[in-house]
Design a protein around this motif. Structure first.
Motif, short mmCIF file in Angstrom:
data_model
loop_
_atom_site.label_atom_id
_atom_site.label_comp_id
_atom_site.label_asym_id
_atom_site.label_seq_id
_atom_site.Cartn_x
_atom_site.Cartn_y
_atom_site.Cartn_z
N TYR A 190 -55.83 1.24 51.41
CA TYR A 190 -57.09 1.82 51.86
C TYR A 190 -57.56 2.90 50.89
N PHE A 191 -58.88 2.99 50.72
CA PHE A 191 -59.44 4.17 50.10
C PHE A 191 -60.85 4.39 50.65
N TYR A 221 -52.29 1.66 39.04
CA TYR A 221 -51.69 2.98 39.20
C TYR A 221 -50.73 3.19 38.02
N VAL A 279 -60.07 6.27 41.87
CA VAL A 279 -60.13 6.44 43.32
C VAL A 279 -58.83 7.08 43.80
N TRP A 280 -58.88 7.64 44.98
CA TRP A 280 -57.74 8.34 45.56
C TRP A 280 -57.33 7.60 46.83
N PRO A 281 -56.49 6.57 46.72
CA PRO A 281 -56.12 5.77 47.89
C PRO A 281 -55.27 6.54 48.89
N LYS A 282 -55.26 6.06 50.10
CA LYS A 282 -54.37 6.59 51.13
C LYS A 282 -52.94 6.31 50.70
N VAL A 319 -53.43 8.62 42.21
CA VAL A 319 -54.76 8.06 41.97
C VAL A 319 -54.64 6.70 41.28
N TRP A 333 -58.54 13.35 52.43
CA TRP A 333 -59.94 13.13 52.05
C TRP A 333 -60.89 14.16 52.68
N THR A 350 -64.82 5.83 50.47
CA THR A 350 -65.89 5.91 49.48
C THR A 350 -67.19 6.32 50.14
N THR A 395 -49.33 4.50 55.46
CA THR A 395 -50.17 3.32 55.70
C THR A 395 -49.37 2.26 56.45
#
Length: 200
Positions: free
Chosen positions: A82-83, A109, A64-67, A46, A140, A85, A72
């Motif tokens: 990317y994330f 991070y 947020v919980w990015p890819k 995260v 997600w 929302t 990627t």
């Protein structure tokens, strides 16, 4: 070992405080650093995202919980992050383009076990429907139960142009402690067509 090599080794040790970990860090090529940065981001899982408020001079931050970077495209060069929302969220509105141009954001991070962090600064924009569908991450699915077809799903793309990185235990990257201003190892680029360069 020749006297010249010995003298160069001693001089290098003096420059970085005779710290073997710092010596190894200074020898790391940028592709290796980018790989370690991506690994640190994935370990952290995260990130804290900071954006400028639309209605005040305040700055808003949230988790947020990015890819993950290891799934990627372009991750070897850290071209994008990317994330997902909610289209009704504050961050969605705050990351929309304005008359001044694309929104500027910061993501950080933290790798607790490795005593390290990655801080990214860059521009943000919403992906078009095709990219949003292609880059949807299965992690997600609990939040977006219909996947990329979920009505409120939006995918944001961060294009970083400034990275700060420290990893004291895991990757032995610690440039800041040897500087009077404590600035960590910093990578810069003007746009995605350029390679990353280390700030001296």
């Amino acid at each position: 070992v020749s006297m010249a090599v010995l003298l160069l080794t001693v001089a290098a040790g003096a420059v970085v405080g005779a710290n073997p970990a710092l010596l190894r860090m200074r020898e790391k090529p940028i592709p290796t650093l980018l790989k370690e940065i991506g690994s640190t981001m994935d370990i952290a899982q995260v990130a804290s995202l900071a954006t400028f408020s639309k209605n005040s001079p305040d700055i808003n931050s949230r988790i947020v919980w990015p890819k993950p970077m290891n799934v990627t495209s372009g991750s070897d060069k850290l071209e994008r992050v990317y994330f997902a929302t909610n289209k009704h969220s504050r961050k969605y509105a705050e990351m929309a383009p304005s008359a001044e141009g694309l929104a500027r954001v910061n993501m950080i991070y933290y790798d607790t076990a490795g005593m390290g962090y990655v801080s990214l600064r860059g521009t943000a924009l919403e992906c078009d429907p095709e990219e949003a569908r292609k880059e949807f991450w299965s992690g997600w699915i609990n939040v977006y139960p219909e996947g990329p077809s979920t009505s409120f799903y939006a995918l944001l793309r961060i294009v970083p142009d400034h990275i700060e990185f420290a990893s004291y235990d895991r990757f032995h990257v610690d440039q800041g402690s040897n500087r009077t201003d404590w600035r960590p190892l910093t990578l810069l680029r003007n746009d995605t067509s350029e390679d990353w360069a280390m700030l001296s």
